[in-house]
Design a protein around this motif. Structure first.
Motif, PDB file in Angstrom:
ATOM      1  N   MET A  91       0.813  -1.209   0.000  1.00 15.84           N
ATOM      2  CA  MET A  91       0.000   0.000   0.000  1.00 15.84           C
ATOM      3  C   MET A  91       0.849   1.262   0.000  1.00 15.84           C
TER       4      MET A  91
ATOM      5  N   LEU B 172      -4.317   7.727  -2.558  1.00 19.27           N
ATOM      6  CA  LEU B 172      -5.290   7.578  -1.484  1.00 19.27           C
ATOM      7  C   LEU B 172      -5.401   8.861  -0.673  1.00 19.27           C
TER       8      LEU B 172
ATOM      9  N   TYR C 160      -8.825  10.963  -0.122  1.00 21.43           N
ATOM     10  CA  TYR C 160      -9.284  11.154   1.259  1.00 21.43           C
ATOM     11  C   TYR C 160      -9.461  12.646   1.555  1.00 21.43           C
TER      12      TYR C 160
ATOM     13  N   LEU D 249     -10.844  -0.001  -0.773  1.00 18.58           N
ATOM     14  CA  LEU D 249      -9.480  -0.474  -0.584  1.00 18.58           C
ATOM     15  C   LEU D 249      -9.496  -1.978  -0.353  1.00 18.58           C
TER      16      LEU D 249
ATOM     17  N   THR E  26      -7.188  -5.288   0.362  1.00 19.21           N
ATOM     18  CA  THR E  26      -5.881  -5.643   0.907  1.00 19.21           C
ATOM     19  C   THR E  26      -5.753  -7.154   1.021  1.00 19.21           C
TER      20      THR E  26
ATOM     21  N   ALA F 150      -2.039  -4.151  -1.909  1.00 17.23           N
ATOM     22  CA  ALA F 150      -3.326  -3.457  -1.915  1.00 17.23           C
ATOM     23  C   ALA F 150      -3.666  -2.913  -3.294  1.00 17.23           C
TER      24      ALA F 150
ATOM     25  N   ALA G  44      -6.769  -0.097  -4.843  1.00 16.82           N
ATOM     26  CA  ALA G  44      -7.831   0.826  -4.470  1.00 16.82           C
ATOM     27  C   ALA G  44      -8.600   1.267  -5.696  1.00 16.82           C
TER      28      ALA G  44
ATOM     29  N   ALA H 226     -15.267  -3.800  -5.064  1.00 23.66           N
ATOM     30  CA  ALA H 226     -15.013  -2.492  -4.467  1.00 23.66           C
ATOM     31  C   ALA H 226     -16.167  -1.534  -4.743  1.00 23.66           C
TER      32      ALA H 226
END
Length: 465
Positions: free
Chosen positions: A1, A8, A12, A20, A22, A37, A39, A63
């Protein structure tokens, strides 16, 4: 990640929820280790990878569902004996993924994680996988204490500066995870990313109290079921508690305290893996399954000799995720404009610089000067300190001459045996860039336990566990 954190962070900060995924467990052969990871952000933008392409299409759909519902999902993708392509992981083995929605409301611990990773300081992210605690809940635990923030301490000594269609095997229910997570203790093929067998889980006897309660077992840590490759990060464990470098919550104070204690211990050793706890953090319980993902500072690559080969090795070192320093005693050669912007360039005698800096068991040292007045005192220092790899450029005649000079300087044979010289694998390399690939190939092979033999000349699994 680590590699996808810039994207990310951007999502955010903009208030855009993202999904996300993982990797939390691996059984048998699989292309990515626990902690890998992927995303999915606004406009279906995808960053990262969890399988090298085998199941990314299915993860994208998953996702999207998680972003819409907000409900975290635990899914296993694996190999079918009847049809290797039926469930998507065509390379064989099984991977279990946790897919969760991340936003300021869903994951208040994210900024602390991102800041620590960006600063190159050790931090562990704990995430609930299954059990009575909320699935997908997170706790970020710093190994160090921030002198300028609420933690009220100082950085730890280990801080620097001073990572197609598919079917699903199903989600785990509240009682526990399905697939590799639940089977880690029972599967003979289950190992960590470095090939180590997982330890047994849980504790017997008196180690059942909630951390923070009275009793002689306070602070006893549980066992880790999978161990990551990033070993050798040291540092003070500091105080344990939600007010000391701990951000977010897993839903219960006792669970938070137990996980925070274990996360600090895991960050100190660079551990990534699964632990089990009772509902209130009891160490002998297995009601709650938690994934601990430790982000150790990037390992160091020290390149000595600022010639063209050093520039190429520095570039490939950055590409592989190392924190690169180039050192040379000659100012005309040791100029920052000859190297990538994120490479530190030092003008100093190599042995003097090395004696005053920090190395650990993950550090890579490449000596490219092939000049005895630099090489011998430098290697004398290097071979007596911790390092994952020590390589020196030069012909076989130069190598033999270096060995004799080092023996005369009193370097014992057990230390001389650590020296990789002539440096690199036999690729027939000629240009600086080709030599850099040769050196990088040897470093990766040593780190991952590879043979350096062409895969076409071997049989059996490609990814060893």
């Amino acid at each position: 990640m680590r590699d996808i954190l810039p994207a990310l962070n951007e999502w955010y900060a903009a208030g855009a929820p993202f999904g996300l995924a993982t990797v939390v467990a691996v059984v048998g052969s699989a292309p990515r280790d626990p902690g890998a990871a992927m995303a999915v952000g606004p406009g279906d933008e995808v960053v990262g990878s969890v399988s090298g392409g085998c199941v990314e299409g299915a993860v994208l759909e998953l996702a999207r569902e998680v972003i819409a519902s907000g409900d975290a999902r635990l899914e296993t993708f694996g190999y079918s004996d009847d049809d290797a392509f039926a469930v998507g992981l065509t390379c064989g083995g099984e991977i279990t993924l946790l897919v969760r929605r991340v936003s300021a409301a869903d994951d208040p611990a994210f900024p602390a994680l991102a800041e620590s990773v960006a600063a190159g300081r050790p931090v562990t992210l704990a995430t609930v996988l299954a059990g009575p605690a909320p699935r997908g809940a997170t706790l970020a635990v710093r190994l160090y204490e921030d002198p300028g923030g609420d933690d009220g301490g100082s950085p730890s000594p280990g801080s620097p500066g001073s990572a197609g269609s598919a079917g699903s095997a199903g989600s785990a229910g509240p009682a526990g995870p399905a697939g590799p997570v639940g089977a880690l203790l029972d599967s003979p093929d289950s190992t960590g990313p470095d090939g180590a067998r997982p330890a047994s889980s849980g504790s017997a006897g008196p180690d059942c109290a909630v951390p923070g309660s009275a009793g002689p077992d306070r602070g006893v840590s549980g066992s880790v079921e999978a161990v990551g490759p990033d070993q050798g990060v040291s540092g003070s464990l500091g105080a344990v508690g939600p007010d000391r470098g701990v951000f977010g919550s897993l839903g219960a104070g006792g669970l938070d305290r137990a996980v925070a204690a274990d996360a600090r211990d895991g960050a100190a050793r660079g551990v990534t893996g699964v632990r089990h706890y009772g509902p209130h953090g009891e160490r002998c319980g297995d009601d709650v399954t938690v994934f601990l993902h430790s982000f150790a500072p990037a390992p160091r690559l020290l390149v000595f000799g600022a010639a063209d080969h050093a520039s190429a090795v520095a570039r490939v070192g950055v590409f592989l995720g190392y924190r690169v320093t180039v050192c040379d005693a000659r100012p005309p050669f040791a100029t920052p404009r000859r190297f990538p912007a994120d490479v530190e360039v030092v003008v100093d005698w190599p042995h003097r610089y090395l004696s005053g800096t920090t190395t650990d068991e993950r550090t890579v040292i490449c000596v490219l000067t092939h000049d005895p007045k630099f090489d011998v005192p430098l290697l004398e220092e290097a071979l007596r300190r911790p390092a994952a790899y020590i390589g020196a450029m030069g012909s076989r005649r130069s190598h033999d001459d270096r060995l004799e000079r080092l023996r005369a300087a009193g370097v014992p044979e057990r230390e001389l045996s650590r020296l990789r010289s002539p440096v690199g694998l036999d690729l027939g390399a000629r240009t600086p860039e080709e030599v850099a690939v040769s050196v990088a190939a040897e470093i990766v092979a040593l780190r991952r336990g590879g043979s350096g033999v062409p895969l076409s000349a071997r049989s059996g699994a490609i990814h060893h566990r």
